[in-house]
Motif scaffolding. Structure first.
Motif, PDB file in Angstrom:
ATOM      1  N   GLU A  42      37.258  70.607  68.035  1.00 51.39           N
ATOM      2  CA  GLU A  42      36.411  69.482  67.636  1.00 51.39           C
ATOM      3  C   GLU A  42      36.657  69.185  66.170  1.00 51.39           C
ATOM      4  OE1 GLU A  42      32.290  69.294  69.337  1.00 51.39           O
ATOM      5  OE2 GLU A  42      31.762  68.809  67.268  1.00 51.39           O
ATOM      6  N   HIS A  48      38.771  60.875  56.004  1.00 53.68           N
ATOM      7  CA  HIS A  48      39.114  60.212  54.740  1.00 53.68           C
ATOM      8  C   HIS A  48      39.680  58.833  55.041  1.00 53.68           C
ATOM      9  CE1 HIS A  48      38.727  64.148  52.875  1.00 53.68           C
ATOM     10  NE2 HIS A  48      39.536  64.636  53.782  1.00 53.68           N
TER      11      HIS A  48
ATOM     12  N   VAL B   8      36.646  65.908  55.718  1.00 51.40           N
ATOM     13  CA  VAL B   8      35.759  65.281  54.742  1.00 51.40           C
ATOM     14  C   VAL B   8      34.791  66.340  54.204  1.00 51.40           C
ATOM     15  CG1 VAL B   8      33.818  63.660  54.590  1.00 51.40           C
ATOM     16  CG2 VAL B   8      35.945  62.957  55.706  1.00 51.40           C
ATOM     17  N   MET B  11      32.120  68.864  55.937  1.00 56.88           N
ATOM     18  CA  MET B  11      32.274  68.793  57.399  1.00 56.88           C
ATOM     19  C   MET B  11      33.329  69.796  57.847  1.00 56.88           C
ATOM     20  SD  MET B  11      31.715  64.731  57.988  1.00 56.88           S
ATOM     21  CE  MET B  11      30.430  63.908  57.020  1.00 56.88           C
ATOM     22  N   THR B  12      33.373  70.076  59.147  1.00 52.25           N
ATOM     23  CA  THR B  12      34.094  71.250  59.625  1.00 52.25           C
ATOM     24  C   THR B  12      34.986  70.942  60.820  1.00 52.25           C
ATOM     25  OG1 THR B  12      31.994  72.373  59.158  1.00 52.25           O
ATOM     26  CG2 THR B  12      33.695  73.692  60.196  1.00 52.25           C
ATOM     27  N   ASP B  13      36.196  71.525  60.824  1.00 56.30           N
ATOM     28  CA  ASP B  13      37.021  71.575  62.033  1.00 56.30           C
ATOM     29  C   ASP B  13      36.592  72.783  62.858  1.00 56.30           C
ATOM     30  OD1 ASP B  13      38.662  69.408  61.430  1.00 56.30           O
ATOM     31  OD2 ASP B  13      40.136  70.640  60.378  1.00 56.30           O
ATOM     32  N   PHE B  65      24.493  58.161  55.205  1.00 59.99           N
ATOM     33  CA  PHE B  65      25.845  57.613  55.134  1.00 59.99           C
ATOM     34  C   PHE B  65      25.770  56.178  55.661  1.00 59.99           C
ATOM     35  CE2 PHE B  65      27.015  62.141  55.223  1.00 59.99           C
ATOM     36  CZ  PHE B  65      28.000  62.170  54.246  1.00 59.99           C
ATOM     37  N   LEU B  91      24.627  56.088  59.600  1.00 61.34           N
ATOM     38  CA  LEU B  91      24.658  57.192  60.565  1.00 61.34           C
ATOM     39  C   LEU B  91      23.271  57.824  60.614  1.00 61.34           C
ATOM     40  CD1 LEU B  91      28.146  58.758  59.769  1.00 61.34           C
ATOM     41  CD2 LEU B  91      27.503  57.217  61.636  1.00 61.34           C
ATOM     42  N   PRO B 121      25.396  65.177  67.064  1.00 62.96           N
ATOM     43  CA  PRO B 121      25.575  65.299  65.618  1.00 62.96           C
ATOM     44  C   PRO B 121      24.657  64.356  64.856  1.00 62.96           C
ATOM     45  CG  PRO B 121      27.375  64.013  66.563  1.00 62.96           C
ATOM     46  CD  PRO B 121      26.522  64.478  67.711  1.00 62.96           C
ATOM     47  N   TRP B 123      23.961  63.245  60.437  1.00 60.99           N
ATOM     48  CA  TRP B 123      24.684  63.268  59.157  1.00 60.99           C
ATOM     49  C   TRP B 123      23.719  63.163  57.989  1.00 60.99           C
ATOM     50  CZ3 TRP B 123      26.259  61.096  63.653  1.00 60.99           C
ATOM     51  CH2 TRP B 123      27.549  61.391  64.099  1.00 60.99           C
ATOM     52  N   ARG B 134      27.322  68.488  56.201  1.00 61.71           N
ATOM     53  CA  ARG B 134      27.033  67.057  56.152  1.00 61.71           C
ATOM     54  C   ARG B 134      27.086  66.414  57.526  1.00 61.71           C
ATOM     55  NH1 ARG B 134      29.206  64.173  50.668  1.00 61.71           N
ATOM     56  NH2 ARG B 134      27.650  65.116  49.333  1.00 61.71           N
ATOM     57  N   GLN B 135      27.726  67.086  58.477  1.00 57.93           N
ATOM     58  CA  GLN B 135      27.603  66.716  59.892  1.00 57.93           C
ATOM     59  C   GLN B 135      27.170  67.978  60.617  1.00 57.93           C
ATOM     60  OE1 GLN B 135      30.861  64.636  62.001  1.00 57.93           O
ATOM     61  NE2 GLN B 135      30.476  65.847  63.826  1.00 57.93           N
TER      62      GLN B 135
END
Lengths: 423, 423
Positions: A42, A48, B8, B11-13, B65, B91, B121, B123, B134-135
């Motif tokens: 995910e 960006h 960004v 935020m996370t992968d 946001f 958001l 999610p 934000w 942030r998410q």
């Protein structure tokens, strides 16, 4: 600004009945892809703005929902008087750009090849229309780092299997996977006499064949400045080849250098995928298949539902995109299911839920306002006991119009009602 | 702008290992809530900016946001020279504002009371910190249209059950549900001598009790202009009441008009919820519990993990919010699980997946580059047969460093390897 009870333009609220269908379809797709060794990832919904406007996304880059900078950064941007400076991020318009960034960011921790499964919402500020939303779910599988056609074969087989399982519930058991190769499209245009710099435009026109027919394509080619002999020679190549002829025969006719290997590769993909999928699935060579995205480099695929004439999935090999994006070449190949279209097809067919196992019993306790503390406690306890035995149970205040209340609850799936009155 | 491979800021992968845990936790929470008759809904991630800035969201409204208008609408806004005109949407910063809009938009089609489950999610452009993103995912259940305390009792029982099932896997089987009522907080402040218009500020200070202690709270009250006797009288009310004393006794001490009913209601909620939850769950009256959001009107709740001192879920009754928002009064009560905190607690405890049934066998076919078409076809067929028998299978090109390849695949959960060589 006042309160608006409607969702943002082009976006949708999903009711419990919608969610049952959407959830069960997504679960079936994920279950199938797991069987093919795809691992779920995910990425954030926001990227960006520079990543989203790197010219890899074609027209989608014109449809970005852009996010304003905040605080002092926004103040500086505003004072600069440059409107392009106002934003720092945007909502993703597909899952491929985030996947490329994800792979560049995390590849040390991932196997090679990496089989990725990513599902989630994407956003495009397109003009809303029937079946076209501004927030919609994509469902992508991709193989990163596999240069062999095992990637294509497994992608086509996995997607065909998932679609068969899902659409089979709607009685739709016949669909066609169209396969072509960007190298063949290119060689055919060159063979007919088009120049290298005309190919992009020619393919845009060829892509309209199923809508405007051979005559329409010819007119448009001529209108765009093509030589009449070239246009005729080009279309002659396709006239008898649109119904699943073998790629090798077509490539022999095109007779371009290096195309023999491309043809053999495509034939192996088609033969293997056909042998591995169910009988309702046709895998055909379609030399007129274009696929819009400019980043495809090799085999391309698209799935249509027979008799519906709509495309429900598409993909292909894009060996150069991740490299252009991240500076490090990684070959890649993907297949994306048009989730919202699948849902629309299932709803049209009256399918409400994919689960076919016996439903869990749903029980509603209706508690009269005059029932005392002891009665309420008993009802709550009994509800808990039923839950422990596997039922879904809600303890609710009884409405004056209980008949109507029960009707609405039946619509939500409740089938048993326990009435709790005062003594 | 160049390419950024990092997500960004804030935020996370999520890698496949993250997704296995997140997916299995979400599935367990959803399964539990379904047992309590909550029906899943979904709303778009984007809301009208007017809905997000209606003063119901407290400080969260500062963290939105915002989405820029597009096309001619943006041109007009830019030309107007008014920076507030540049955006039309934002958001969502929580799931409660969208739920209010959803209910106003769809209530004709929903039962009353409606038990809603919404996960997804949200934000907030907050300063990122450990565990603050942030998410992030929220996981909310709400009962709309139920004025009785069946709503509170079932919300607390359902959330406690879900948390027990999920955290039990990490060996965390003891947590506390703190319960209080906004009316009690209000009456206690008035009883001590504060004026109506001081209450908001007093509660902000009281909310810090667990961080700064009684002395800290007293100093801050005085610094904010409280009368010394009033501050002392106020804190005396709480000194011996912070560890689960009965609400009725506290309310008798406060002795405000109308509080007897509030106390009886809270006692019934606590007694019933305690009787219905497992032994690791403590349900306690906590007269110092404040909960930040100004929109709560009655009972409020918060769950803390014993020995961790962190809050992992919170909620309460907000009977006036939907009405202020949509113009039509609907009583409402909700409970929100801090999904990211649950995940952090489980990861700290080394839990990687909630599933405890025997794992599906995962098989990788490793195909040597020199293996011919026939060998590849055989491998693909054999893989398909294993899938039909229930295994997860990937057919992959064999790497030169096969030992390393196998190690990485083992890390992804593959346990059986079939090597396919040329004859």
């Amino acid at each position: 600004m006042g309160f608006s009870k409607k969702p943002v333009k082009g976006m949708t609220d999903f009711l419990p009945t919608d969610m049952r269908l959407r959830d069960s379809v997504l679960a079936e797709i994920k279950r199938t892809y797991a069987q093919y060794g795809f691992a779920q990832i995910e990425t954030p919904c926001m990227e960006h703005i520079g990543n989203l406007t790197s010219k890899q996304g074609g027209d989608n880059e014109k449809l970005i929902f852009k996010i304003e900078k905040r605080g002092a950064a926004f103040d500086r941007a505003w004072d600069s008087g440059n409107r392009d400076e106002l934003v720092d991020n945007g909502l993703r318009y597909d899952l491929t750009v985030p996947l490329s960034r994800f792979y560049a960011n995390n590849k040390e921790q991932l196997p090679s090849p990496f089989r990725s499964l990513q599902t989630g919402p994407v956003w495009r500020a397109d003009q809303p229309a029937k079946g076209r939303f501004r927030q919609f779910v994509q469902c992508d599988i991709d193989v990163l780092g596999d240069a062999t056609n095992l990637a294509e074969i497994e992608l086509i087989t996995a997607t065909s299997t998932a679609l068969s399982r899902v659409l089979g519930k709607a009685g739709i058991d016949r669909f066609t996977v169209h396969v072509n190769d960007r190298q063949i499209l290119r060689a055919a245009a060159l063979k007919a006499g088009f120049a290298e710099d005309q190919i992009g435009g020619v393919l845009v026109t060829l892509d309209k064949l199923d809508k405007i027919g051979f005559e329409g394509v010819e007119s448009e080619l001529l209108a765009n400045g093509a030589d009449a002999d070239t246009a005729k020679a080009y279309l002659d190549l396709f006239r008898d080849e649109t119904n699943g002829a073998f790629s090798k025969a077509f490539c022999d006719a095109v007779d371009a250098e290096g195309l023999a290997e491309t043809a053999a590769n495509l034939d192996e993909i088609i033969a293997n995928a056909a042998a591995l999928t169910g009988e309702g699935v046709q895998i055909v060579f379609d030399p007129t298949l274009v696929r819009g995205m400019g980043y495809y480099t090799g085999p391309i695929f698209e799935v249509t539902v027979d008799n519906f004439g709509i495309s429900i999935a598409g993909g292909g090999r894009y060996d150069e995109m991740i490299g252009k994006f991240s500076g490090e070449d990684v070959c890649a190949c993907g297949f994306s299911i048009g989730f919202e279209r699948i849902i629309a097809v299932l709803k049209d067919a009256g399918v409400t839920d994919l689960a076919d196992e016996a439903e869990v019993e749903a029980v509603a306790f209706l508690v009269d306002a005059k029932a005392g503390a002891e009665k309420r406690r008993e009802a709550l306890r009994e509800a808990q006991t039923l839950r422990e035995a596997g039922a879904n149970v809600a303890v609710l205040p009884m409405r004056k119009n209980m008949k109507r209340q029960i009707q609405t609850l039946e619509g939500e799936g409740f089938s048993r009602f326990e009435k709790v009155y005062a003594d």
